[in-house]
Scaffold this motif. Structure first.
Motif, PDB file in Angstrom:
ATOM      1  N   ILE A  12     -15.133 -43.780 -39.839  1.00 40.19           N
ATOM      2  CA  ILE A  12     -14.398 -42.372 -39.705  1.00 40.19           C
ATOM      3  C   ILE A  12     -13.025 -42.904 -40.348  1.00 40.19           C
ATOM      4  O   ILE A  12     -12.643 -42.188 -40.854  1.00 40.19           O
ATOM      5  N   ASP A  13     -12.535 -44.123 -39.823  1.00 32.93           N
ATOM      6  CA  ASP A  13     -11.089 -44.372 -40.100  1.00 32.93           C
ATOM      7  C   ASP A  13     -11.046 -44.346 -41.711  1.00 32.93           C
ATOM      8  O   ASP A  13      -9.747 -44.163 -42.113  1.00 32.93           O
ATOM      9  N   GLY A  14     -12.001 -45.113 -42.128  1.00 34.18           N
ATOM     10  CA  GLY A  14     -12.043 -45.239 -43.823  1.00 34.18           C
ATOM     11  C   GLY A  14     -12.028 -43.855 -44.370  1.00 34.18           C
ATOM     12  O   GLY A  14     -11.185 -43.607 -45.442  1.00 34.18           O
ATOM     13  N   VAL A  15     -12.833 -42.961 -43.866  1.00 34.57           N
ATOM     14  CA  VAL A  15     -12.496 -41.483 -44.374  1.00 34.57           C
ATOM     15  C   VAL A  15     -11.225 -40.834 -44.223  1.00 34.57           C
ATOM     16  O   VAL A  15     -10.804 -40.402 -45.151  1.00 34.57           O
ATOM     17  N   LEU A  16     -10.720 -41.027 -42.977  1.00 37.59           N
ATOM     18  CA  LEU A  16      -9.474 -40.397 -42.729  1.00 37.59           C
ATOM     19  C   LEU A  16      -8.364 -41.133 -43.782  1.00 37.59           C
ATOM     20  O   LEU A  16      -7.326 -40.214 -44.052  1.00 37.59           O
ATOM     21  N   LYS A  17      -8.443 -42.293 -44.084  1.00 41.26           N
ATOM     22  CA  LYS A  17      -7.451 -42.947 -44.797  1.00 41.26           C
ATOM     23  C   LYS A  17      -7.627 -42.686 -46.074  1.00 41.26           C
ATOM     24  O   LYS A  17      -6.586 -42.340 -46.817  1.00 41.26           O
ATOM     25  N   ARG A  18      -8.876 -42.469 -46.861  1.00 47.86           N
ATOM     26  CA  ARG A  18      -8.815 -42.120 -47.998  1.00 47.86           C
ATOM     27  C   ARG A  18      -8.629 -40.578 -48.155  1.00 47.86           C
ATOM     28  O   ARG A  18      -7.875 -40.305 -49.182  1.00 47.86           O
ATOM     29  N   GLN A  19      -8.610 -39.910 -47.345  1.00 46.67           N
ATOM     30  CA  GLN A  19      -8.030 -38.513 -47.146  1.00 46.67           C
ATOM     31  C   GLN A  19      -6.710 -38.058 -46.911  1.00 46.67           C
ATOM     32  O   GLN A  19      -6.132 -37.048 -46.923  1.00 46.67           O
ATOM     33  N   ASN A  20      -6.096 -39.401 -46.409  1.00 45.50           N
ATOM     34  CA  ASN A  20      -4.650 -39.287 -46.089  1.00 45.50           C
ATOM     35  C   ASN A  20      -4.348 -38.432 -44.863  1.00 45.50           C
ATOM     36  O   ASN A  20      -3.296 -37.630 -44.798  1.00 45.50           O
ATOM     37  N   VAL A  21      -5.386 -38.494 -44.063  1.00 45.80           N
ATOM     38  CA  VAL A  21      -5.140 -37.544 -42.686  1.00 45.80           C
ATOM     39  C   VAL A  21      -5.305 -38.161 -41.426  1.00 45.80           C
ATOM     40  O   VAL A  21      -5.691 -37.839 -40.323  1.00 45.80           O
ATOM     41  N   GLN A  22      -4.991 -39.732 -41.612  1.00 45.09           N
ATOM     42  CA  GLN A  22      -5.331 -40.641 -40.337  1.00 45.09           C
ATOM     43  C   GLN A  22      -4.285 -40.432 -39.186  1.00 45.09           C
ATOM     44  O   GLN A  22      -4.596 -40.884 -38.134  1.00 45.09           O
ATOM     45  N   GLY A  23      -3.477 -39.370 -39.385  1.00 45.26           N
ATOM     46  CA  GLY A  23      -2.621 -39.088 -38.160  1.00 45.26           C
ATOM     47  C   GLY A  23      -3.090 -38.105 -37.399  1.00 45.26           C
ATOM     48  O   GLY A  23      -2.566 -37.755 -36.266  1.00 45.26           O
ATOM     49  N   GLY A  24      -4.176 -37.525 -37.673  1.00 44.60           N
ATOM     50  CA  GLY A  24      -4.518 -36.389 -37.050  1.00 44.60           C
ATOM     51  C   GLY A  24      -5.661 -36.634 -36.096  1.00 44.60           C
ATOM     52  O   GLY A  24      -6.125 -37.692 -35.834  1.00 44.60           O
ATOM     53  N   THR A  25      -5.923 -35.649 -35.125  1.00 42.78           N
ATOM     54  CA  THR A  25      -6.630 -35.924 -33.827  1.00 42.78           C
ATOM     55  C   THR A  25      -8.034 -35.187 -34.144  1.00 42.78           C
ATOM     56  O   THR A  25      -7.995 -34.096 -34.570  1.00 42.78           O
ATOM     57  N   ILE A  26      -9.232 -35.898 -34.127  1.00 38.43           N
ATOM     58  CA  ILE A  26     -10.456 -35.178 -34.293  1.00 38.43           C
ATOM     59  C   ILE A  26     -10.903 -34.391 -32.938  1.00 38.43           C
ATOM     60  O   ILE A  26     -10.789 -34.900 -32.022  1.00 38.43           O
ATOM     61  N   VAL A  27     -11.021 -33.078 -33.383  1.00 36.19           N
ATOM     62  CA  VAL A  27     -11.368 -32.100 -32.228  1.00 36.19           C
ATOM     63  C   VAL A  27     -12.781 -31.492 -32.173  1.00 36.19           C
ATOM     64  O   VAL A  27     -13.139 -30.884 -31.263  1.00 36.19           O
ATOM     65  N   ASP A  28     -13.342 -31.682 -33.272  1.00 40.13           N
ATOM     66  CA  ASP A  28     -14.791 -31.326 -33.453  1.00 40.13           C
ATOM     67  C   ASP A  28     -15.473 -32.080 -34.606  1.00 40.13           C
ATOM     68  O   ASP A  28     -15.101 -32.341 -35.630  1.00 40.13           O
ATOM     69  N   VAL A  29     -16.760 -32.240 -34.430  1.00 41.11           N
ATOM     70  CA  VAL A  29     -17.526 -32.819 -35.547  1.00 41.11           C
ATOM     71  C   VAL A  29     -18.887 -32.042 -35.499  1.00 41.11           C
ATOM     72  O   VAL A  29     -19.577 -31.773 -34.180  1.00 41.11           O
ATOM     73  N   SER A  30     -19.353 -31.628 -36.255  1.00 39.16           N
ATOM     74  CA  SER A  30     -20.483 -30.450 -36.275  1.00 39.16           C
ATOM     75  C   SER A  30     -21.290 -30.235 -37.685  1.00 39.16           C
ATOM     76  O   SER A  30     -20.672 -31.112 -38.755  1.00 39.16           O
ATOM     77  N   VAL A  31     -22.329 -29.870 -37.755  1.00 40.09           N
ATOM     78  CA  VAL A  31     -22.980 -29.831 -38.986  1.00 40.09           C
ATOM     79  C   VAL A  31     -23.399 -28.184 -39.517  1.00 40.09           C
ATOM     80  O   VAL A  31     -23.569 -27.372 -38.514  1.00 40.09           O
ATOM     81  N   GLY A  32     -22.872 -28.150 -40.449  1.00 43.24           N
ATOM     82  CA  GLY A  32     -22.901 -26.572 -41.231  1.00 43.24           C
ATOM     83  C   GLY A  32     -24.325 -26.331 -41.597  1.00 43.24           C
ATOM     84  O   GLY A  32     -25.341 -27.081 -41.543  1.00 43.24           O
ATOM     85  N   HIS A  33     -24.491 -25.062 -41.815  1.00 46.40           N
ATOM     86  CA  HIS A  33     -25.812 -24.515 -42.430  1.00 46.40           C
ATOM     87  C   HIS A  33     -26.226 -24.966 -43.729  1.00 46.40           C
ATOM     88  O   HIS A  33     -27.373 -25.004 -43.982  1.00 46.40           O
ATOM     89  N   ASP A  34     -25.123 -25.670 -44.534  1.00 48.01           N
ATOM     90  CA  ASP A  34     -25.296 -26.416 -45.476  1.00 48.01           C
ATOM     91  C   ASP A  34     -25.700 -27.712 -45.648  1.00 48.01           C
ATOM     92  O   ASP A  34     -25.717 -28.443 -46.643  1.00 48.01           O
ATOM     93  N   ASP A  35     -25.994 -28.099 -44.311  1.00 46.10           N
ATOM     94  CA  ASP A  35     -26.239 -29.583 -44.015  1.00 46.10           C
ATOM     95  C   ASP A  35     -24.968 -30.660 -44.160  1.00 46.10           C
ATOM     96  O   ASP A  35     -25.284 -31.857 -44.087  1.00 46.10           O
ATOM     97  N   LYS A  36     -23.864 -30.198 -44.401  1.00 45.91           N
ATOM     98  CA  LYS A  36     -22.911 -30.968 -44.522  1.00 45.91           C
ATOM     99  C   LYS A  36     -22.356 -31.210 -43.035  1.00 45.91           C
ATOM    100  O   LYS A  36     -22.221 -30.323 -42.271  1.00 45.91           O
ATOM    101  N   ILE A  37     -21.717 -32.279 -42.814  1.00 45.99           N
ATOM    102  CA  ILE A  37     -20.965 -32.468 -41.650  1.00 45.99           C
ATOM    103  C   ILE A  37     -19.446 -32.450 -41.812  1.00 45.99           C
ATOM    104  O   ILE A  37     -18.871 -32.707 -42.528  1.00 45.99           O
TER     105      ILE A  37
END
Length: 314
Positions: A12-37
């Protein structure tokens, strides 16, 4: 079923760094009807009121990361980030809704002339398409392939709090259309708290509730076909259904939420319980969060890695 093997951790830390949002707090992790996380990040999570009650407003920036994964191997195929800008409400859930995104807050106050709108549908660049109130005290939320929004409520949403005399969620479980109109509402079960919720591969609706702890499967037009099961554990918060519909994988309920069991589904009963561990490289994962949607499972461990697993009968 046997133990579940998790492969190809996504850091997760790598994903946040690549997207330049590492200062945010994760408040939800879910799966959509499109099978994406989907990962919902808030730039600022408000403190609880008197250390207990969730504030309905945050007035902060939100970002959503969508991970496209290979569910057979668990490998990350691609990722993208949606910067949604600043929003008033304190959001706790994210789900895709067609080409748009649903952001939903768990709490909403009743106030004149209208209650707070805790559901906001936005475009992928954060433009507000629609705002509405889906009620206070939302415990679970899922959006189906045909844009139905399913909300399950906990006790404060059922019995009333935050100014509600007649709560929207008094039935415990509601299905909405994308415009916030009620399509179906529970009128049969005495739901005091909708502990868990799922939609299987055939879009059947499953839920487990307090105080009977029954596990219900509703199918058919207007959810008129019913199957009732009686798990041997009380307080199940999450469960998944294998792709062939033959097994459930569920947590252990009260005080055992990170211990899993698999159980065979018969027409009118659950039998053949078996402890099921989540393993990576032969070792049991220490989990801090997990999420099921149908046969898709996401496990988030204490090393800040997530694992994407498809539940298949072995």
């Amino acid at each position: 079923m046997r133990n579940i093997q998790a492969d190809h951790p996504i850091k997760i830390d790598g994903v946040l760094k690549r997207q330049n949002v590492q200062g945010g707090t994760i408040v939800d992790v879910s799966v959509g009807h499109d099978d994406k996380i989907y990962i919902l990040l808030s730039e600022k999570v408000p403190d609880r009121i008197r250390g207990m009650f969730v504030d309905t407003q945050a007035n902060t920036g939100y970002h959503v990361i969508a991970l496209n994964v290979n569910w057979h191997t668990g490998e990350l195929l691609s990722e993208e980030c949606y910067h949604l800008g600043i929003h008033v409400m304190n959001f706790h859930f994210v789900q895709p809704l067609g080409d748009a995104i649903l952001l939903l807050g768990s709490r909403a106050r009743y106030q004149e002339p209208e209650p707070e709108k805790n559901a906001v549908i936005v475009s992928q660049n954060g433009e507000v398409i629609r705002e509405m109130c889906l009620g206070d005290g939302i415990e679970r939320c899922m959006v189906t392939k045909d844009d139905k929004i399913i909300t399950g409520y906990f006790d404060e949403g059922v019995f009333g709090n935050y100014g509600w005399d007649i709560p929207i969620g008094s039935s415990g479980l509601i299905v909405w259309d994308k415009n916030g109109n009620r399509l179906w509402e529970n009128k049969h079960y005495n739901i005091y708290d909708c502990y868990s919720l799922n939609v299987d591969e055939q879009e059947n609706l499953w839920f487990c509730y307090y105080d009977t702890f029954e596990l219900i499967k509703l199918s058919g037009a207007d959810y008129r076909e019913e199957a009732v099961y009686h798990p041997k554990f009380n307080g199940i918060s999450w469960f998944g259904i294998t792709k062939d519909g033959k097994f459930l994988v569920m947590d252990g309920g009260y005080n055992k939420h990170s211990e899993f069991q698999s159980v065979r589904i018969f027409a009118d009963r659950l039998e053949e319980y078996e402890r099921t561990d989540i393993l990576y490289q032969g070792k049991e994962l220490l989990l801090k969060q997990y999420y099921f949607r149908g046969s898709k499972a996401v496990f988030w461990d204490n090393a800040n890695r997530i694992f994407a697993v498809e539940l298949c009968t072995m």
